[in-house]
Structures are given as C-alpha cells and as structure tokens.
Design an enzyme around this catalytic site. Structure first.
Site, PDB file in Angstrom:
ATOM      1  CG  ASP A  28      -1.799   1.217   1.304  1.00 43.08           C
ATOM      2  OD1 ASP A  28      -2.198   1.724   0.237  1.00 43.08           O
ATOM      3  OD2 ASP A  28      -2.085   1.678   2.424  1.00 43.08           O
ATOM      4  CD  GLU A  55      -5.063   0.631  -2.266  1.00 44.79           C
ATOM      5  OE1 GLU A  55      -5.561  -0.279  -1.580  1.00 44.79           O
ATOM      6  OE2 GLU A  55      -4.969   1.807  -1.899  1.00 44.79           O
ATOM      7  CG  ASP A  62      -0.316   3.271   5.913  1.00 45.44           C
ATOM      8  OD1 ASP A  62      -1.222   3.627   5.134  1.00 45.44           O
ATOM      9  OD2 ASP A  62       0.285   4.068   6.649  1.00 45.44           O
TER      10      ASP A  62
END
Length: 167
Positions: A8, A68, A140
């Site tokens: 991420d 992502e 995160d």
C-alpha cells in the site's frame, strides 16, 4: 504454497504485508510499514522507501507482488507525490524480478470485505479475521495485507477457472 508481498504505497508510510497462499490456505507471514523522513527532500524520502522495500523483499523472498493502484485526488500535487512513491515501489519490485499485479482500492476492499465501499476499519477487521495470527494490524499494514489477500484470491480463482478449461 506461494509467498505474496502486498504493498500500500505512500510517500510518508508504505505499508507491506506478506502472506503464504495455496489451494484453500492463506497464512500470515509478516507485515509492517516502511517510513520516510518527513522533513527530508523528496529524493531522499524516495530513497528511504526504496531501501526499506528492498530490505523487506530480501528478508521475506516473495515469489509475487501486488500493489494498490493510485487513487487520483483533487489535489494534483498530492497525487503526483503518491505517484512518485508508487513508482519507487514498482521499481523495487522490478529490480527484484517479481511479477506484479495491480489492483484498484475498491477491488481490494471487495475481495476482503465483500463491498468496494468498506472503511479502513472494516478492512482491518476482516484482515484480522482472515489472518488470525496477524497480530492485529491496522492502517497501512492492514491495507497492504488486504492487497496480498486480494491477489491470493485472484490467483485461486484463476487457477479454478483454468482447471475447468476456461480460456
């Protein structure tokens, strides 16, 4: 079993999560956050992210990675900075020779919670349920594990389709 690294990306904090995945099996390995000094110039922050990700890759030796996709914000400057961090993450993965899958945030949320509109708290709660030995990750790190879980589900689905003779 295959080891998957989920990322991420963020300029201040890049979450990472590692899972082992096999047919009907999903196992937590590790998770954490690579941080960059907030008061440093952009090139030094990016360098810190790169070095931290290379360390994670070298330590856990994933076979595949998932990241992502960048969400475009109203603030173009913020989107550009996030794009820099994502680019550095992709570079670290490419230098390690890892195949990389990219997933939209809504797709990751849907894979983990069943809905693309889930909150960060809902994602983290489902990650804890799906990976009960994951030491209650949040923020995160939980998001990165969700990316890894999404990729594991995609791989398993594609494997089932291949077994059924789908093109």
């Amino acid at each position: 079993m295959i080891r998957i690294l989920g990322l991420d990306p963020g300029l201040r904090r890049t979450g990472w999560g590692v899972v082992d995945s096999g047919p009907g099996v999903l196992r937590f390995v590790a998770c954490g956050v690579v941080t960059a000094p907030e008061d440093a110039l952009l090139p030094l922050r990016l360098s810190a992210l790169y070095a931290g990700l290379r360390e994670v890759i070298g330590r856990f030796l994933p076979a595949e990675a998932a990241i992502e996709e960048t969400v475009v914000n109203r603030n173009a400057g913020s989107s550009l900075k996030l794009g820099h961090a994502r680019g550095v993450a992709l570079l670290a993965l490419a230098h390690a020779g890892l195949p990389v899958a990219e997933y939209a945030a809504k797709r990751v949320k849907r894979a983990v919670t069943g809905t693309g509109g889930a909150t960060k708290e809902q994602v983290a709660a489902m990650v804890r349920i799906l990976l009960p030995n994951s030491d209650t990750p949040t923020g995160d790190a939980a998001d990165a594990l969700a990316v890894a879980i999404c990729h594991a589900h995609e791989r398993e689905t594609l494997g089932r389709l291949a077994l059924m003779g789908a093109p």
